[in-house]
Design an enzyme around this catalytic site. Structure first.
Site, PDB file in Angstrom:
ATOM      1  N   ASP A  45      36.770  43.205  33.234  1.00  0.00           N
ATOM      2  CA  ASP A  45      37.387  42.300  32.251  1.00  0.00           C
ATOM      3  C   ASP A  45      36.900  40.884  32.522  1.00  0.00           C
ATOM      4  OD1 ASP A  45      39.940  42.038  30.263  1.00  0.00           O
ATOM      5  OD2 ASP A  45      39.778  40.285  31.580  1.00  0.00           O
ATOM      6  N   TYR A  50      35.224  32.178  31.301  1.00  0.00           N
ATOM      7  CA  TYR A  50      35.166  32.340  32.761  1.00  0.00           C
ATOM      8  C   TYR A  50      33.820  31.868  33.319  1.00  0.00           C
ATOM      9  CZ  TYR A  50      39.216  35.504  32.077  1.00  0.00           C
ATOM     10  OH  TYR A  50      40.418  36.069  31.718  1.00  0.00           O
ATOM     11  N   LYS A  75      35.855  38.017  25.804  1.00  0.00           N
ATOM     12  CA  LYS A  75      36.826  37.379  24.905  1.00  0.00           C
ATOM     13  C   LYS A  75      36.233  36.160  24.208  1.00  0.00           C
ATOM     14  CE  LYS A  75      40.193  38.667  28.467  1.00  0.00           C
ATOM     15  NZ  LYS A  75      39.651  38.329  29.777  1.00  0.00           N
TER      16      LYS A  75
HETATM   17  P1  NAD Z   1      46.217  38.587  39.685  1.00  0.00           P
HETATM   18  O1  NAD Z   1      47.665  38.790  39.491  1.00  0.00           O
HETATM   19  O2  NAD Z   1      45.279  39.755  39.612  1.00  0.00           O
HETATM   20  O3  NAD Z   1      46.089  37.828  41.050  1.00  0.00           O
HETATM   21  C1  NAD Z   1      44.858  37.622  41.690  1.00  0.00           C
HETATM   22  C2  NAD Z   1      45.140  37.095  43.076  1.00  0.00           C
HETATM   23  O4  NAD Z   1      45.973  38.025  43.775  1.00  0.00           O
HETATM   24  C3  NAD Z   1      43.844  37.028  43.874  1.00  0.00           C
HETATM   25  O5  NAD Z   1      43.237  35.770  43.725  1.00  0.00           O
HETATM   26  C4  NAD Z   1      44.314  37.282  45.277  1.00  0.00           C
HETATM   27  O6  NAD Z   1      44.691  36.056  45.853  1.00  0.00           O
HETATM   28  C5  NAD Z   1      45.545  38.113  45.116  1.00  0.00           C
HETATM   29  N1  NAD Z   1      45.290  39.537  45.448  1.00  0.00           N
HETATM   30  C6  NAD Z   1      44.502  40.423  44.801  1.00  0.00           C
HETATM   31  N2  NAD Z   1      44.562  41.618  45.387  1.00  0.00           N
HETATM   32  C7  NAD Z   1      45.416  41.505  46.422  1.00  0.00           C
HETATM   33  C8  NAD Z   1      45.883  42.397  47.405  1.00  0.00           C
HETATM   34  N3  NAD Z   1      45.501  43.665  47.422  1.00  0.00           N
HETATM   35  N4  NAD Z   1      46.763  41.926  48.331  1.00  0.00           N
HETATM   36  C9  NAD Z   1      47.171  40.657  48.313  1.00  0.00           C
HETATM   37  N5  NAD Z   1      46.770  39.762  47.399  1.00  0.00           N
HETATM   38  C10 NAD Z   1      45.892  40.169  46.464  1.00  0.00           C
HETATM   39  O7  NAD Z   1      45.775  37.452  38.649  1.00  0.00           O
HETATM   40  P2  NAD Z   1      44.575  37.193  37.661  1.00  0.00           P
HETATM   41  O8  NAD Z   1      43.266  37.236  38.323  1.00  0.00           O
HETATM   42  O9  NAD Z   1      44.918  35.946  36.945  1.00  0.00           O
HETATM   43  O10 NAD Z   1      44.697  38.409  36.627  1.00  0.00           O
HETATM   44  C11 NAD Z   1      43.849  39.541  36.633  1.00  0.00           C
HETATM   45  C12 NAD Z   1      42.847  39.466  35.516  1.00  0.00           C
HETATM   46  O11 NAD Z   1      43.512  39.286  34.263  1.00  0.00           O
HETATM   47  C13 NAD Z   1      41.913  38.264  35.578  1.00  0.00           C
HETATM   48  O12 NAD Z   1      40.940  38.373  36.566  1.00  0.00           O
HETATM   49  C14 NAD Z   1      41.381  38.247  34.160  1.00  0.00           C
HETATM   50  O13 NAD Z   1      40.412  39.267  33.997  1.00  0.00           O
HETATM   51  C15 NAD Z   1      42.643  38.560  33.389  1.00  0.00           C
HETATM   52  N6  NAD Z   1      43.329  37.339  32.897  1.00  0.00           N
HETATM   53  C16 NAD Z   1      43.417  37.137  31.557  1.00  0.00           C
HETATM   54  C17 NAD Z   1      44.034  36.021  31.056  1.00  0.00           C
HETATM   55  C18 NAD Z   1      44.134  35.847  29.582  1.00  0.00           C
HETATM   56  O14 NAD Z   1      44.533  34.756  29.121  1.00  0.00           O
HETATM   57  N7  NAD Z   1      43.789  36.833  28.793  1.00  0.00           N
HETATM   58  C19 NAD Z   1      44.593  35.048  31.918  1.00  0.00           C
HETATM   59  C20 NAD Z   1      44.505  35.274  33.283  1.00  0.00           C
HETATM   60  C21 NAD Z   1      43.877  36.422  33.768  1.00  0.00           C
END
Ligand code: NAD
Length: 278
Positions: A45, A50, A75
């Site tokens: 994704d 990004y 997107k």
């Molecule tokens: P997330 O909730 O996946 O959090 C990511 C953070 O969680 C990482 O930076 C890391 O610090 C921590 N993490 C990951 N795996 C872990 C583990 N196993 N143990 C402990 N900590 C851990 O947040 P995100 O990246 O914002 O969301 C996931 C995806 O959603 C994004 O990468 C993106 O592709 C998408 N997204 C979309 C939008 C949108 O507006 N459509 C906005 C934000 C994110």
């Protein structure tokens, strides 16, 4: 390990667990996505905003994985809703990704102050008809936005990708989507690490009961809710950990205890409210 797939309202299927690359720096994206593909992820994704589509594309090209075994979402950014901009934007994204077609293309935010998200989605319908994307959907759409999109275009988006984690479960928009055949994708599934989700009693308790990590418990909760999820990490051990969630099942009581983590007043939100992002 087999990652389950879910059927979309257009007949295509999507791997329920993937890898999200928000905030993966452009110069690390090829390495991170290569690691993710290596450990078994097949759904990526990304988004134009990004700034890492080229790195994603380089990793895909190097992997040698057949195209039909990969699922790629990107997107449309907010400043490209007007006129024929969506067609130019997807062409740029496909060029960076090195692909002829993405699997899923989303209107990233409705930006309601500009009031052109219905037109943007109508353009996505044309892009799907032209074969540039298999499926089309939206992101950060509330019920009021979904109602207009469906009523004014006659097409139901395949997915709505929204902020969703235990403290912010967006029950109204999830229920509306389910009633209309829209799959929910959870962004920020781990709360982006912005609150102590892993230390809460329901998550920590289930983790010790199943011998899994708190992150694995939260991902399992999303999967058992039928949400599509793509946690982000740039660390190999966490990429592996986040994929290793298919050998246990949360009980109904454990699910209900995590359900109850939402204060229900909207205060659990960690990102921007869709009506305030313009
Ligand atoms: P997330 O909730 O996946 O959090 C990511 C953070 O969680 C990482 O930076 C890391 O610090 C921590 N993490 C990951 N795996 C872990 C583990 N196993 N143990 C402990 N900590 C851990 O947040 P995100 O990246 O914002 O969301 C996931 C995806 O959603 C994004 O990468 C993106 O592709 C998408 N997204 C979309 C939008 C949108 O507006 N459509 C906005 C934000 C994110």
């Amino acid at each position: 390990m087999t990652i389950p797939t879910l059927e979309l309202n257009d007949g295509h299927t999507i791997p329920q667990l993937g890898y999200g690359v928000f905030l993966v720096p452009a110069d690390d994206a090829e390495r991170a996505v290569s690691d993710a593909l290596e450990v078994g992820y097949r759904h990526i994704d990304t988004a134009a905003i990004y700034g890492n589509e080229a790195g994603v594309g380089a990793a895909i090209a190097k992997s040698g994985i057949p195209r039909d075994e990969l699922y790629v979402t990107t997107k449309l950014w907010n400043d490209r809703h007007d006129g024929d901009e969506p067609r130019k934007a997807i062409a740029e994204s496909l060029d960076k990704l090195g692909l002829d077609q993405v699997d899923l293309y989303l209107v990233h935010w409705p930006t309601p102050a500009h009031d052109n998200y219905v037109h943007a989605f109508a353009k996505l319908i044309e892009l799907r008809e032209a074969g540039l994307t298999k499926s089309i959907g939206v992101s950060n759409h509330l019920v009021e936005h979904l109602e207009r999109v469906v009523a004014e275009t006659g097409v139901v988006p395949a997915v709505n990708q929204i902020e969703l984690h235990p403290a912010y479960q967006q029950r109204e928009v999830v229920a509306w989507g389910a009633q209309h055949g829209i799959r929910t994708e959870s962004w920020g599934p781990l709360g982006q690490g912005k609150y102590d989700l892993f230390g809460t009693a329901p998550v920590a308790g289930a983790a010790s009961a199943h011998g899994k990590s708190p992150a694995q418990v939260v991902l399992r909760w999303h999967l058992q809710k039928d949400f599509i999820v793509f946690p982000k990490s740039v660390r190999l051990e966490r990429l592996r950990e986040n994929l290793d969630v298919f050998d246990f099942t949360l009980t109904d009581a454990e699910m209900a205890a995590i359900d109850a983590l939402d204060p229900l007043d909207g205060s659990g939100r960690v990102g921007t409210h869709p009506n305030e992002f313009n």
